[in-house]
Design an enzyme around this catalytic site. Structure first.
Site, PDB file in Angstrom:
ATOM      1  CB  SER A  62       0.711  -1.260   0.972  1.00  0.00           C
ATOM      2  OG  SER A  62      -0.183  -0.524   0.179  1.00  0.00           O
TER       3      SER A  62
HETATM    4  N1  SAM Z   1      -0.144   4.991   1.213  1.00  0.00           N
HETATM    5  C1  SAM Z   1      -1.101   4.644   2.217  1.00  0.00           C
HETATM    6  C2  SAM Z   1      -0.484   4.468   3.562  1.00  0.00           C
HETATM    7  O1  SAM Z   1       0.739   4.597   3.710  1.00  0.00           O
HETATM    8  O2  SAM Z   1      -1.263   4.220   4.517  1.00  0.00           O
HETATM    9  C3  SAM Z   1      -1.958   3.453   1.857  1.00  0.00           C
HETATM   10  C4  SAM Z   1      -2.733   3.682   0.620  1.00  0.00           C
HETATM   11  S1  SAM Z   1      -4.168   2.689   0.504  1.00  0.00           S
HETATM   12  C5  SAM Z   1      -3.497   1.228  -0.156  1.00  0.00           C
HETATM   13  C6  SAM Z   1      -4.949   3.512  -0.851  1.00  0.00           C
HETATM   14  C7  SAM Z   1      -5.542   4.864  -0.499  1.00  0.00           C
HETATM   15  O3  SAM Z   1      -5.895   5.515  -1.722  1.00  0.00           O
HETATM   16  C8  SAM Z   1      -6.815   4.761   0.310  1.00  0.00           C
HETATM   17  O4  SAM Z   1      -6.693   5.488   1.487  1.00  0.00           O
HETATM   18  C9  SAM Z   1      -7.879   5.360  -0.611  1.00  0.00           C
HETATM   19  O5  SAM Z   1      -8.902   6.054   0.058  1.00  0.00           O
HETATM   20  C10 SAM Z   1      -7.048   6.293  -1.469  1.00  0.00           C
HETATM   21  N2  SAM Z   1      -7.622   6.661  -2.753  1.00  0.00           N
HETATM   22  C11 SAM Z   1      -8.316   5.919  -3.647  1.00  0.00           C
HETATM   23  N3  SAM Z   1      -8.653   6.657  -4.724  1.00  0.00           N
HETATM   24  C12 SAM Z   1      -8.142   7.909  -4.513  1.00  0.00           C
HETATM   25  C13 SAM Z   1      -8.128   9.125  -5.265  1.00  0.00           C
HETATM   26  N4  SAM Z   1      -8.706   9.234  -6.463  1.00  0.00           N
HETATM   27  N5  SAM Z   1      -7.493  10.196  -4.735  1.00  0.00           N
HETATM   28  C14 SAM Z   1      -6.911  10.124  -3.524  1.00  0.00           C
HETATM   29  N6  SAM Z   1      -6.891   9.011  -2.761  1.00  0.00           N
HETATM   30  C15 SAM Z   1      -7.487   7.922  -3.262  1.00  0.00           C
END
Ligand code: SAM
Length: 214
Positions: A62
């Site tokens: 993000s």
């Molecule tokens: N916090 C992260 C960072 O600092 O890089 C960025 C998060 S990114 C916007 C959203 C993440 O959520 C993605 O890597 C995606 O694969 C993960 N995601 C989506 N659904 C998920 C789930 N049910 N459980 C775990 N991770 C999930």
């Protein structure tokens, strides 16, 4: 000061402080964590850009402002145990680790979880535990958590996560449609959970049992 450290300092002033991020601990954490260590070398020039950055597997890290706004909304205390759903690169987990005692973070893509684990270990964040799995169900075996940060867009606040919040705990999540959400803050007080809605945001979807279908 190196060029990237200069970009980090400018990001904190121009993207965070100027837009209303006030918590000095959050500003200090965002000044310390080297975002460039979490992005692929081809994106290093964009590491401190005012936008999300691609991280592989169709996901993004993000924009710095939304990371700071959501972390500030958690009102972290040094003794807090925190759950993050959506590890991505591990960048936000590192920010959380600067401000809390222990961080559990769950990522559904195994390759992202593995890479984040390596980067966090390399930077010495031993208080961060990266787990591969469906974070929409939380991590029952490690609950309760004082704070929960959901870093992917949920259709509603997952009940599993609310049930894993400690009394007095706080959850921050983007909730809405697949294309646009609002930051929601849920505060648990005894049997009651009070939810307030805040700024608009755009996150990749939370895919899982209590999220969207993949
Ligand atoms: N916090 C992260 C960072 O600092 O890089 C960025 C998060 S990114 C916007 C959203 C993440 O959520 C993605 O890597 C995606 O694969 C993960 N995601 C989506 N659904 C998920 C789930 N049910 N459980 C775990 N991770 C999930």
């Amino acid at each position: 000061m190196t060029a990237l450290a200069g970009q980090r300092a400018r990001m904190v002033e121009e993207q965070l402080r100027a837009r209303g991020i006030r918590d000095p601990r959050v500003l200090a954490a965002m000044s310390r964590v080297p975002r460039e260590a979490f992005v692929e070398s081809e994106h290093i020039r964009d590491a401190y850009g005012d936008h999300p950055v691609p991280i592989g597997a169709g996901q993004t890290v993000s924009q710095p402002y939304i990371v700071a706004a959501m972390v500030e909304a958690l009102e972290l205390r040094p003794q807090d145990r925190v759950l993050e759903v959506g590890t991505g690169t591990g960048y936000e987990a590192a920010i959380l680790a600067e401000l809390a005692a222990e961080v559990w973070t769950v990522e559904r893509h195994a390759e992202l979880a593995e890479k984040a684990r390596e980067i966090l270990a390399g930077l010495g964040y031993s208080e961060v535990h990266v787990v591969h799995g469906d974070g929409s169900l939380g991590l029952a075996e490690q609950a309760p958590f004082d704070k929960i940060l959901v870093a992917a867009a949920a259709p509603r606040i997952p009940e599993s996560l609310v049930s894993q919040l400690a009394d007095g705990g706080r959850l921050v999540a983007p909730v809405g449609s697949r294309s646009e959400q609002q930051v929601h803050i849920a505060r648990k007080q005894g049997r009651e959970t009070i939810v307030t809605t805040h700024e608009l945001c755009r996150f990749v979807p939370l895919v899982g049992a209590e999220g969207w279908e993949g």
